[in-house]
Design an enzyme around this catalytic site. Structure first.
Site: not given
Ligand code: NDP
Length: 310
Positions: A225, A273
């Protein structure tokens, strides 16, 4: 009695989703009334994207769950009318697409493809890239998308480092977690991929301090993001060469406004995007599975933790 499923997303998506959703729900054995027009008090499930007609969930008194079509939920988590369980999209098609996009852009920078493409004005300039095994690639965020990307990169032999909130064990990936692990992954990531969700804890996570920890001449790739990065700090790091190149798919304002300095910065690649899209056929199967679960009284998959914001 059929299950009433309201489809609420921007115009145009209905045509993409109507058939795949009906097929998936039929295959999984749910008798459904799927429509864009159901009185709120009769809706059992809302299939939802933030840019659709529903934004006030107060009248959806019997709705068992709101099933998002998007992986990112930062624009929904602050909606105080949404008290129903909220599931985000985890779509195998989108995951596959993201792994391909990330691998492609990592390989572009790792191999120095831009330099290698001979042009009349630059001429014949051979250079040999290191092997992937000698390249450290960091992946911030090891969720559905980040872990798949980390595995794909490890499969290509990259030396992959991963960072998440809770500790993870992923074959072929050296993992770090929590605030303590952040500086170490940054210090070692020659190429850094951001796949974190946008939350209170992750906004501006790449800022002047953290960009300064990366090895000089590092590459930043952001399909996560836009607000994960402090734009001004990144531009400064791109000008000094601390960051050699940034490939950015997401931005604070989208489409990226024509006057934004990223357009004029030669070592920035802008993509609109498109890193990965939800794929209607595979995504519909996920929605159908959650509706089946709701009807059977089983726990929903991929529920959003409102407190954590993702
Ligand atoms: P998930 O919720 O499955 O994974 C998020 C990851 O980030 C997890 O490993 C989580 O840790 C980690 N995380 C969250 N907060 C923190 C923090 N404060 N410190 C360290 N690690 C953190 O999300 P997805 O993988 O499904 O998607 C990730 C992002 O990708 C989406 O939120 C979206 O913004 C973006 N996206 C972009 C697209 C594009 O076309 N550009 C398409 C789809 C998504 P933990 O495993 O411990 O919970």
């Amino acid at each position: 009695m059929p299950v009433n499923v309201l489809f609420s997303a921007r115009a145009g998506l209905w045509e993409n989703y109507e058939d795949p959703l009906l097929t998936a729900l039929n295959e999984i054995g749910v008798n459904v009334n799927l429509s864009r027009n159901i009185p709120p008090c009769d809706v059992d499930y809302v299939v939802f994207a933030p840019n659709g007609p529903v934004s006030d969930f107060t009248p959806y008194t019997r709705t068992k769950a709101v099933l998002g079509l998007w992986a990112g939920v930062e624009s929904i988590t602050g909606n105080t009318t949404l008290t129903q369980p909220l599931a985000r999209m985890v779509d195998p098609g989108m995951t596959e697409g993201m792994a391909e996009w990330v691998a492609g852009h990592v390989l572009r920078h790792h191999l120095g493809m831009d330099v290698d493409i001979c042009r009349a004005d630059t001429g014949w300039q051979p250079h040999i890239a290191p092997l992937a095994r000698d390249r450290q690639v960091g992946v911030m965020g090891l969720g559905a998308l980040g872990s798949a990307c980390a595995k794909t990169l490890a499969g290509l032999n990259f030396d992959v480092l991963g960072w998440s909130r809770s500790a993870k064990d992923i074959a072929g990936v050296e993992t770090f977690s929590g605030p303590a692990g952040l500086d170490e992954i940054l210090r070692r990531s020659e190429i850094l991929v951001l796949l974190l969700p946008l939350t209170d804890a992750t906004g501006n996570i790449l800022n002047a301090r953290t960009l300064g920890l990366l090895p000089g001449g590092a590459i930043v790739i952001n399909p996560g993001r836009g607000p994960l990065i402090d734009d001004a700090a990144l531009l400064e790091a791109l000008k000094t060469g601390q960051i050699a190149h940034a490939t950015l798919d997401v931005f604070r304002t989208e489409p990226l406004p024509p006057e934004h300095p990223f357009w004029a910065q030669k070592n920035v690649t802008v993509t609109p995007h498109i890193a990965s899209e939800t794929r209607p056929i595979s995504a519909s199967k996920m929605i159908a599975e959650n509706i089946r679960r709701g009807e059977m009284g089983e726990p929903f998959l991929h529920l959003v933790d409102r407190k954590a914001g993702y």
